[in-house]
Design a protein around this motif. Structure first.
Motif, PDB file in Angstrom:
ATOM      1  N   PRO A 147    -101.079  -9.315  23.119  1.00 53.90           N
ATOM      2  CA  PRO A 147    -102.218  -8.195  22.833  1.00 53.90           C
ATOM      3  C   PRO A 147    -103.399  -9.500  22.701  1.00 53.90           C
ATOM      4  N   GLU A 148    -103.616  -9.732  22.264  1.00 54.16           N
ATOM      5  CA  GLU A 148    -104.652 -11.153  22.146  1.00 54.16           C
ATOM      6  C   GLU A 148    -105.034 -11.984  23.220  1.00 54.16           C
ATOM      7  N   ASP A 149    -104.806 -11.572  23.930  1.00 56.85           N
ATOM      8  CA  ASP A 149    -104.819 -12.688  24.686  1.00 56.85           C
ATOM      9  C   ASP A 149    -105.432 -11.343  26.605  1.00 56.85           C
ATOM     10  N   THR A 150    -105.920 -10.472  26.046  1.00 57.09           N
ATOM     11  CA  THR A 150    -106.983  -9.320  26.468  1.00 57.09           C
ATOM     12  C   THR A 150    -107.681  -9.698  26.447  1.00 57.09           C
ATOM     13  N   ALA A 151    -108.475 -10.221  27.670  1.00 58.12           N
ATOM     14  CA  ALA A 151    -109.861  -9.973  27.917  1.00 58.12           C
ATOM     15  C   ALA A 151    -109.961 -10.129  29.208  1.00 58.12           C
ATOM     16  N   VAL A 152    -111.155 -10.567  29.828  1.00 62.42           N
ATOM     17  CA  VAL A 152    -111.443 -11.077  30.831  1.00 62.42           C
ATOM     18  C   VAL A 152    -111.848 -12.173  31.408  1.00 62.42           C
ATOM     19  N   TYR A 153    -110.610 -13.097  32.824  1.00 66.70           N
ATOM     20  CA  TYR A 153    -110.841 -13.700  32.469  1.00 66.70           C
ATOM     21  C   TYR A 153    -112.534 -14.587  33.556  1.00 66.70           C
ATOM     22  N   TYR A 154    -112.601 -15.407  33.071  1.00 57.49           N
ATOM     23  CA  TYR A 154    -113.257 -16.441  34.202  1.00 57.49           C
ATOM     24  C   TYR A 154    -112.884 -17.869  35.087  1.00 57.49           C
ATOM     25  N   CYS A 155    -112.914 -18.048  36.250  1.00 55.28           N
ATOM     26  CA  CYS A 155    -112.341 -19.411  36.857  1.00 55.28           C
ATOM     27  C   CYS A 155    -114.280 -19.943  36.675  1.00 55.28           C
ATOM     28  N   ALA A 156    -114.304 -21.507  36.563  1.00 52.62           N
ATOM     29  CA  ALA A 156    -115.276 -22.516  36.539  1.00 52.62           C
ATOM     30  C   ALA A 156    -115.291 -23.231  37.185  1.00 52.62           C
ATOM     31  N   ALA A 157    -116.537 -24.066  37.854  1.00 57.73           N
ATOM     32  CA  ALA A 157    -116.659 -25.214  38.362  1.00 57.73           C
ATOM     33  C   ALA A 157    -117.737 -26.081  37.871  1.00 57.73           C
ATOM     34  N   GLY A 158    -117.251 -27.201  37.464  1.00 58.78           N
ATOM     35  CA  GLY A 158    -118.749 -28.018  37.019  1.00 58.78           C
ATOM     36  C   GLY A 158    -118.192 -29.598  37.344  1.00 58.78           C
ATOM     37  N   GLU A 159    -119.161 -30.326  36.292  1.00 63.67           N
ATOM     38  CA  GLU A 159    -118.783 -31.545  37.219  1.00 63.67           C
ATOM     39  C   GLU A 159    -118.527 -32.118  35.983  1.00 63.67           C
ATOM     40  N   ARG A 160    -118.435 -31.926  34.905  1.00 66.20           N
ATOM     41  CA  ARG A 160    -117.783 -32.148  33.559  1.00 66.20           C
ATOM     42  C   ARG A 160    -116.398 -31.959  33.040  1.00 66.20           C
ATOM     43  N   PHE A 161    -115.583 -32.801  32.902  1.00 69.18           N
ATOM     44  CA  PHE A 161    -113.555 -32.416  32.977  1.00 69.18           C
ATOM     45  C   PHE A 161    -114.449 -31.679  31.371  1.00 69.18           C
ATOM     46  N   THR A 162    -114.204 -31.047  30.681  1.00 68.53           N
ATOM     47  CA  THR A 162    -114.755 -30.183  29.382  1.00 68.53           C
ATOM     48  C   THR A 162    -113.832 -29.121  28.913  1.00 68.53           C
ATOM     49  N   THR A 163    -113.937 -28.763  27.309  1.00 69.43           N
ATOM     50  CA  THR A 163    -113.181 -27.634  27.008  1.00 69.43           C
ATOM     51  C   THR A 163    -114.697 -26.735  26.661  1.00 69.43           C
ATOM     52  N   TYR A 164    -115.982 -26.886  27.489  1.00 67.51           N
ATOM     53  CA  TYR A 164    -117.156 -26.478  27.028  1.00 67.51           C
ATOM     54  C   TYR A 164    -118.009 -25.026  27.514  1.00 67.51           C
ATOM     55  N   ALA A 165    -117.430 -23.947  27.500  1.00 59.28           N
ATOM     56  CA  ALA A 165    -118.480 -24.030  28.904  1.00 59.28           C
ATOM     57  C   ALA A 165    -119.750 -23.762  29.517  1.00 59.28           C
ATOM     58  N   SER A 166    -120.763 -24.278  28.446  1.00 61.21           N
ATOM     59  CA  SER A 166    -121.704 -24.938  28.810  1.00 61.21           C
ATOM     60  C   SER A 166    -121.363 -26.011  29.917  1.00 61.21           C
ATOM     61  N   GLY A 167    -121.034 -27.122  29.985  1.00 62.28           N
ATOM     62  CA  GLY A 167    -120.743 -28.361  31.251  1.00 62.28           C
ATOM     63  C   GLY A 167    -120.202 -27.554  32.569  1.00 62.28           C
ATOM     64  N   TYR A 168    -120.034 -26.084  32.737  1.00 62.06           N
ATOM     65  CA  TYR A 168    -119.939 -25.705  34.075  1.00 62.06           C
ATOM     66  C   TYR A 168    -120.722 -25.248  34.915  1.00 62.06           C
ATOM     67  N   ASN A 169    -121.068 -25.183  35.724  1.00 56.38           N
ATOM     68  CA  ASN A 169    -122.547 -25.384  36.281  1.00 56.38           C
ATOM     69  C   ASN A 169    -121.983 -23.549  37.443  1.00 56.38           C
ATOM     70  N   TYR A 170    -120.550 -23.319  37.781  1.00 58.78           N
ATOM     71  CA  TYR A 170    -120.622 -22.017  38.189  1.00 58.78           C
ATOM     72  C   TYR A 170    -119.226 -21.324  37.927  1.00 58.78           C
ATOM     73  N   TRP A 171    -119.562 -20.262  38.034  1.00 67.51           N
ATOM     74  CA  TRP A 171    -118.303 -19.082  37.273  1.00 67.51           C
ATOM     75  C   TRP A 171    -118.329 -17.854  38.620  1.00 67.51           C
ATOM     76  N   GLY A 172    -117.050 -17.852  38.412  1.00 66.00           N
ATOM     77  CA  GLY A 172    -116.876 -16.082  39.132  1.00 66.00           C
ATOM     78  C   GLY A 172    -117.091 -15.405  38.132  1.00 66.00           C
ATOM     79  N   GLN A 173    -117.275 -13.981  39.166  1.00 68.64           N
ATOM     80  CA  GLN A 173    -117.145 -12.731  38.204  1.00 68.64           C
ATOM     81  C   GLN A 173    -116.168 -11.908  36.925  1.00 68.64           C
TER      82      GLN A 173
END
Length: 122
Positions: free
Chosen positions: A88-114
């Protein structure tokens, strides 16, 4: 420029499985690291998993390691997230992202899905 479109979310009972898919368009897809993030109501967006641009390295959040698997197909320009033993704790909106850096930080990704909703019932 990369455009991302997620699919595969839905409602599943605890212990079940879902497979999310992210279709990417754009000629430079192979140059980007690809990641999955999620955001539950009232919480910040958090890292789930990522693949480096070459497809040789992966990273998983501690909460999903051993249950989720990320795969990448550069020929088909897709990134999938296989989610098993859902909680149940996996419940969330899941987003795909693309970025120039291989990172765990959202700020490192430039493009996002809806995003796509995943709901796990207890």
């Amino acid at each position: 420029q990369v455009q991302l479109l997620e699919s595969g979310g839905g409602l599943v009972q605890a212990g079940g499985s879902l497979r999310l898919s992210c279709a990417a368009s754009g000629r430079t897809f192979r140059s980007y690291a690809m990641g999955w993030f999620r955001q539950a109501p009232g919480k910040e967006r958090e890292f789930v998993s990522a693949f480096n641009w070459g497809g040789s390295s992966t990273s998983y959040a501690k909460a999903v390691k051993g249950r989720f698997t990320i795969t990448r197909d550069n020929a088909k320009t897709t990134v999938d997230l296989q989610m098993n033993s859902l909680k149940p704790e996996d419940t969330a909106v899941y987003y795909c992202a693309a970025g120039e850096r291989f990172t765990t930080y959202a700020s490192g990704y430039n493009y996002w899905g809806q995003g796509t909703q995943v709901t796990v019932s207890s």
